[in-house]
Scaffold this motif. Sequence first.
Motif, mmCIF file in Angstrom:
data_model
loop_
_atom_site.group_PDB
_atom_site.id
_atom_site.type_symbol
_atom_site.label_atom_id
_atom_site.label_comp_id
_atom_site.label_asym_id
_atom_site.label_seq_id
_atom_site.Cartn_x
_atom_site.Cartn_y
_atom_site.Cartn_z
ATOM 1 N N ARG A 59 0.840 -1.205 0.000
ATOM 2 C CA ARG A 59 0.000 0.000 0.000
ATOM 3 C C ARG A 59 0.875 1.255 0.000
ATOM 4 O O ARG A 59 0.571 2.234 -0.677
ATOM 5 C CB ARG A 59 -0.928 0.004 1.213
ATOM 6 N N MET A 60 1.971 1.222 0.744
ATOM 7 C CA MET A 60 2.858 2.376 0.792
ATOM 8 C C MET A 60 3.450 2.641 -0.590
ATOM 9 O O MET A 60 3.463 3.775 -1.074
ATOM 10 C CB MET A 60 3.984 2.148 1.804
ATOM 11 N N LEU A 61 3.925 1.600 -1.260
ATOM 12 C CA LEU A 61 4.490 1.776 -2.597
ATOM 13 C C LEU A 61 3.425 2.202 -3.595
ATOM 14 O O LEU A 61 3.686 2.989 -4.501
ATOM 15 C CB LEU A 61 5.162 0.481 -3.069
ATOM 16 N N GLU A 62 2.231 1.663 -3.451
ATOM 17 C CA GLU A 62 1.149 2.021 -4.342
ATOM 18 C C GLU A 62 0.805 3.508 -4.220
ATOM 19 O O GLU A 62 0.410 4.148 -5.188
ATOM 20 C CB GLU A 62 -0.081 1.176 -4.035
ATOM 21 N N ALA A 63 0.978 4.069 -3.041
ATOM 22 C CA ALA A 63 0.669 5.482 -2.816
ATOM 23 C C ALA A 63 1.760 6.413 -3.326
ATOM 24 O O ALA A 63 1.535 7.611 -3.462
ATOM 25 C CB ALA A 63 0.451 5.723 -1.325
ATOM 26 N N MET A 64 2.930 5.880 -3.637
ATOM 27 C CA MET A 64 4.021 6.712 -4.135
ATOM 28 C C MET A 64 3.849 6.927 -5.641
ATOM 29 O O MET A 64 3.668 5.967 -6.383
ATOM 30 C CB MET A 64 5.374 6.047 -3.882
ATOM 31 N N ASP A 66 5.969 7.558 -7.914
ATOM 32 C CA ASP A 66 6.994 6.930 -8.749
ATOM 33 C C ASP A 66 6.726 5.451 -8.983
ATOM 34 O O ASP A 66 7.165 4.899 -9.998
ATOM 35 C CB ASP A 66 8.371 7.073 -8.096
ATOM 36 N N TYR A 67 6.044 4.796 -8.064
ATOM 37 C CA TYR A 67 5.854 3.354 -8.177
ATOM 38 C C TYR A 67 4.391 2.939 -8.406
ATOM 39 O O TYR A 67 4.137 1.959 -9.086
ATOM 40 C CB TYR A 67 6.343 2.669 -6.888
ATOM 41 N N GLY A 68 3.457 3.640 -7.837
ATOM 42 C CA GLY A 68 2.070 3.188 -7.850
ATOM 43 C C GLY A 68 1.268 3.569 -9.071
ATOM 44 O O GLY A 68 0.267 2.956 -9.382
ATOM 45 N N ASN A 69 1.683 4.592 -9.774
ATOM 46 C CA ASN A 69 0.871 5.059 -10.900
ATOM 47 C C ASN A 69 1.235 4.375 -12.186
ATOM 48 O O ASN A 69 2.245 4.038 -12.538
ATOM 49 C CB ASN A 69 0.998 6.577 -11.058
#
Length: 69
Positions: A59-64, A66-69
């Motif tokens: 979830r943390m990476l998905e919210a970033m 650079d990584y989540g979009n």
Amino acid sequence: MTNLKVHAPAPADLDGDLASLRGDCARMAPHWTAPRKHTSRPVPPSLIHGVSVPASSARMLEAMPDYGN
């Protein structure tokens, strides 16, 4: 009883200048060796298995952006 005396080959110069530091480094250089150059080969994706990511990290990476979009 423990003997807490420490014998140093040269006294530590805590207020020394750059020349003193370079001299200390030159005296220590023979004691340290550079490791051999080690090159690693890439691992094929078929050999990578068993990786699990905790949901909170995902979830943390998905919210970033650079990584989540």
